[in-house]
Design an enzyme around this catalytic site. Structure first.
Site, PDB file in Angstrom:
ATOM      1  N   HIS A 176       0.831  -1.219   0.000  1.00 60.73           N
ATOM      2  CA  HIS A 176       0.000   0.000   0.000  1.00 60.73           C
ATOM      3  C   HIS A 176       0.862   1.264   0.000  1.00 60.73           C
ATOM      4  CE1 HIS A 176      -3.224  -2.797   1.275  1.00 60.73           C
ATOM      5  NE2 HIS A 176      -2.274  -3.284   2.062  1.00 60.73           N
TER       6      HIS A 176
ATOM      7  N   GLU B 199       9.592   8.149 -17.107  1.00 58.62           N
ATOM      8  CA  GLU B 199       8.243   8.712 -17.287  1.00 58.62           C
ATOM      9  C   GLU B 199       7.710   8.402 -18.692  1.00 58.62           C
ATOM     10  OE1 GLU B 199       7.707  12.877 -15.455  1.00 58.62           O
ATOM     11  OE2 GLU B 199       9.864  12.585 -15.532  1.00 58.62           O
TER      12      GLU B 199
END
Ligand code: ARG
Length: 464
Positions: A162, A296
């Site tokens: 998480h 990216e």
């Protein structure tokens, strides 16, 4: 004038007016499918050799075709070949030029063949080569990551679930997770390759042909593993391309996950890594910036490759048997998928080899967030406590540490003993980062010794 030369005037005597210029441009594929030229010639040579062997064309015709295609090859390689939009696609362009060079013999090449089985053969041959190139790059990338893993088996970082600090892990272990993913990508491509490497030629337009073709001979000539056994299926389905696009998408998704981590790790808040300057870019306005443009972009290009997969699936879904012109639209997504994946893998092989790791920052981060709380629970279990009770006990200890704004290891023994009397001095070793790591020596676990064992396994598998 040969029939193919006349094509700009119309297809045959059946047509009473030439094709409109707009339609010509709309239907032509030569601008992109000329990339298939080498496969097209390879397929034609195998087809012609078989026609001669079967006595369908004369030995002299075969010789003229071979010499003519050799000349076409030289012309294309040197850039002298003139690609004509009027001739629609790569197949008609090459055949027309061959006929100019070889005359009658050139016109005999298309005996027992249609562009429908021809194009299906070309894409399969071309894609087979791409799969081999991509597979090599996937091996290179795995080798690079195994190298990083070996070097950093002992480097501790926080492992996350998480995106919350969970347990300490070895950075080498983290790298090997990606090695596993890229190994499966390689496997998937190799598996798909078997189904790509089947021969459609001989299916002709859709129904097979009345000439006595030896399809198995052609398959052997082209290094294919088998012959498509249904002519309708052979000319129409592109499932092999879709499968490839799916395997390619998964590989890109794996690159994208790694990219996301590189971006996070490079940010000031993490500060775990540095990428070599040649893989980063500056900002035109903020002089202090170094941006991870490559990861990216890789993450972004993943969307594009997944888009191609969806495009190909959608292209196929409404098509009745057998060949439909829709299939011409399979090429650009396929080409772009291969180009994008190959460029991405190439750049990642280099970039990951130059990765600089800030081990101290990783270790500092692992000390935050009570990453070894599970180790305290495991310690209590070894003292005889049922795991669920140990879990609860540790929750109280963490609460106490939180209120003192300190780590579990900073609580004095007397305080820890209040939570459970069985706690002794050796608890501090168990709760240390190294102690936590070393304890996880199970097969596939994060203990440095286990990481080195996996490194050895991968090295043996990859032959380095
Ligand atoms: N350029 C076509 C393609 O890519 C070749 C096959 C054309 N066949 C036909 N019957 N029009 O699919």
């Amino acid at each position: 004038m040969s029939q193919l030369d006349q094509k700009s005037q119309g297809w045959s005597a059946l047509f009473s007016e030439p094709m409109s210029e707009l339609v010509k441009r709309y239907t032509a594929s030569v601008e992109f499918d000329r990339r298939l030229w080498r496969a097209d010639i390879e397929g034609s040579l195998a087809h012609a050799a078989m026609l001669a062997k079967q006595g369908v064309i004369a030995p002299a015709d075969l010789q003229a075709i071979q010499a003519g295609l050799a000349q076409v090859t030289r012309e294309i390689e040197s850039g002298a070949f003139e690609w004509k939009l009027d001739l629609e696609d790569v197949h008609l362009n090459i055949e027309a030029r061959l006929t100019q060079i070889a005359g009658e013999a050139g016109k005999r090449l298309h005996t027992g063949r249609s562009r429908n089985d021809q194009v299906a053969t070309d894409i399969r041959l071309w894609l087979r080569g791409e799969i081999d190139a991509i597979s090599l790059l996937l091996v290179e990338l795995q080798k690079t990551l195994v190298g990083v893993a070996q070097q950093h088996a002992d480097t501790v970082m926080p492992g996350f679930t998480h995106l919350q600090v969970a347990q300490p892990v070895s950075f080498g272990h983290h790298m090997l997770a990606y090695v596993e993913m890229f190994a499966r990508d390689h496997d998937r491509l190799q598996d798909a390759r078997r189904r790509v490497n089947q021969l459609p030629l001989g299916a002709a337009a859709l129904a097979g042909t009345s000439y006595p073709l030896d399809r198995e001979f052609v398959a052997r000539e082209l290094g294919m593993e088998g012959v498509c056994r249904n002519s309708l299926d052979a000319v129409s389905d592109r499932d092999f391309a879709i499968e490839f696009a799916s395997a390619a998408s998964l590989a890109m998704v794996h690159v994208s996950r790694l990219s996301e981590e590189l971006v996070l790790w490079m940010s000031q808040s993490f500060g775990f890594i540095r990428l070599p300057d040649r893989f980063t870019t500056g900002s035109s306005i903020m002089p202090q910036k170094k941006n991870p443009d490559v990861p990216e972009l890789a993450r972004g290009k993943t969307g594009r490759v997944v888009g191609h997969l969806v495009g190909l699936l959608t292209l196929m879904k409404g098509q009745p048997l057998a060949y439909n012109k829709d299939n011409q639209e399979d090429k650009e997504p396929l080409f772009d998928t291969c180009d994008t994946l190959k460029d991405t893998l190439r750049i990642f092989v280099e970039m990951m080899a130059g990765l600089e790791v800030n081990a101290a920052a990783m270790e500092q981060a692992a000390l935050k967030g009570y990453a070894t709380a599970t180790d305290l629970a495991d310690y209590l279990v070894k003292k005889g406590l049922p795991f669920r009770d140990a879990h609860e006990t540790v929750a109280h200890a963490v609460k106490a540490a939180t209120s003192h704004k300190c780590d579990l290891t900073e609580l004095p023994l007397a305080v820890l003993k209040q939570f459970n009397a069985a706690i002794e001095k050796d608890v501090y070793d168990a709760m240390s980062l190294r102690g936590s790591l070393n304890a996880r020596g199970v097969l596939g676990g994060t203990a440095p010794a286990q990481v080195q064992a996996q490194v050895a396994h991968h090295r043996a598998r990859l032959g380095n």
